[in-house]
Design a protein around this motif. Structure first.
Motif, PDB file in Angstrom:
ATOM      1  N   ARG A  58      -0.455 -20.524   3.690  1.00 13.48           N
ATOM      2  CA  ARG A  58       0.216 -19.538   4.541  1.00 13.48           C
ATOM      3  C   ARG A  58       0.785 -18.413   3.688  1.00 13.48           C
ATOM      4  O   ARG A  58       0.895 -18.520   2.477  1.00 13.48           O
ATOM      5  CB  ARG A  58       1.305 -20.230   5.353  1.00 13.48           C
ATOM      6  N   ASP A  59       1.190 -17.352   4.342  1.00 12.87           N
ATOM      7  CA  ASP A  59       1.738 -16.169   3.693  1.00 12.87           C
ATOM      8  C   ASP A  59       2.975 -16.532   2.872  1.00 12.87           C
ATOM      9  O   ASP A  59       3.954 -17.060   3.422  1.00 12.87           O
ATOM     10  CB  ASP A  59       2.094 -15.141   4.774  1.00 12.87           C
TER      11      ASP A  59
ATOM     12  N   VAL B 243       6.414 -15.501   4.263  1.00 10.50           N
ATOM     13  CA  VAL B 243       6.895 -16.352   5.356  1.00 10.50           C
ATOM     14  C   VAL B 243       7.451 -17.653   4.780  1.00 10.50           C
ATOM     15  O   VAL B 243       8.498 -18.141   5.221  1.00 10.50           O
ATOM     16  CB  VAL B 243       5.758 -16.630   6.368  1.00 10.50           C
ATOM     17  N   LEU B 244       6.773 -18.205   3.795  1.00  9.06           N
ATOM     18  CA  LEU B 244       7.225 -19.458   3.173  1.00  9.06           C
ATOM     19  C   LEU B 244       8.585 -19.269   2.496  1.00  9.06           C
ATOM     20  O   LEU B 244       9.454 -20.147   2.574  1.00  9.06           O
ATOM     21  CB  LEU B 244       6.188 -19.963   2.164  1.00  9.06           C
ATOM     22  N   LYS B 245       8.785 -18.117   1.847  1.00  5.48           N
ATOM     23  CA  LYS B 245      10.080 -17.834   1.213  1.00  5.48           C
ATOM     24  C   LYS B 245      11.197 -17.778   2.254  1.00  5.48           C
ATOM     25  O   LYS B 245      12.296 -18.286   2.005  1.00  5.48           O
ATOM     26  CB  LYS B 245      10.019 -16.512   0.440  1.00  5.48           C
ATOM     27  N   GLN B 246      10.915 -17.182   3.388  1.00  8.08           N
ATOM     28  CA  GLN B 246      11.914 -17.122   4.459  1.00  8.08           C
ATOM     29  C   GLN B 246      12.240 -18.521   4.971  1.00  8.08           C
ATOM     30  O   GLN B 246      13.403 -18.834   5.254  1.00  8.08           O
ATOM     31  CB  GLN B 246      11.419 -16.235   5.611  1.00  8.08           C
ATOM     32  N   GLU B 247      11.217 -19.369   5.108  1.00  6.41           N
ATOM     33  CA  GLU B 247      11.453 -20.745   5.558  1.00  6.41           C
ATOM     34  C   GLU B 247      12.302 -21.506   4.548  1.00  6.41           C
ATOM     35  O   GLU B 247      13.198 -22.261   4.938  1.00  6.41           O
ATOM     36  CB  GLU B 247      10.118 -21.462   5.788  1.00  6.41           C
TER      37      GLU B 247
END
Length: 171
Positions: free
Chosen positions: A146-147, A150-154
């Motif tokens: 995945r992007d 996005v993973l950093k935000q999660e």
């Protein structure tokens, strides 16, 4: 027709194995199987890890399917799709070894991609290793990434909720 069906079974198995890998990584390796997986998340100077025992589990899955599909072993009770499922599991294992152990963790060769999907794979898996311990985390798959944004935000949200403890470099 049998050849086309065999190829479809092999390809479907390779795709399905990503789901098997994702769920076993999230719920087994980061759950009750953490004892084998822990050293994969810790720095060490050994060539082999306890985590490598999971490769034997995958090999056993493949061998079992080959055996179920083999008339030499099962006789008239051989289940012909077993051979092709076993081959798909084997192919996934080779892909996993090249991508995860080779490209991401550089156990077999040294190459750091600077663009494209290979870079995304490396970034996503590095973000998986951004947590300390087995709790929380992102990107449990090995081939579909995945992007990273996005993973950093999660990860940030997990940290804020107290689910994950992040390594200093990520915070």
């Amino acid at each position: 027709m049998d050849t086309v069906l065999a190829i479809v079974i092999v390809l479907a198995t390779v795709l399905a194995m990503e789901g098997v890998a994702w769920s076993s990584h999230k719920y087994i390796m980061h759950g009750f199987g953490w004892g084998w997986h822990r050293d994969h998340h810790e720095r060490h100077d050994r060539f082999f890890e306890k985590n490598d025992l999971y490769a034997l589990v995958g090999a056993a899955m493949s061998i079992s399917m080959f055996a179920l599909g083999s008339p030499l072993i099962m006789g008239a009770r051989a289940w012909w799709p077993g051979t092709w499922i076993g081959l798909g599991v084997l192919f996934y294992g080779v892909i996993y070894t090249l991508v995860h152990d080779g490209l991401v963790h550089q156990r077999w060769f040294r190459y750091v991609p600077n663009r494209g999907y290979a870079k995304r794979l490396v970034q996503a898996h590095k973000l998986h290793h951004a947590t300390q311990g087995k709790e929380g985390g992102v990107s449990f798959g090995f081939v579909f990434a995945r992007d990273p944004a996005v993973l950093k935000q999660e990860l940030k949200a997990q940290r804020e909720r107290g689910i994950a403890v992040l390594r200093e470099a990520v915070e």
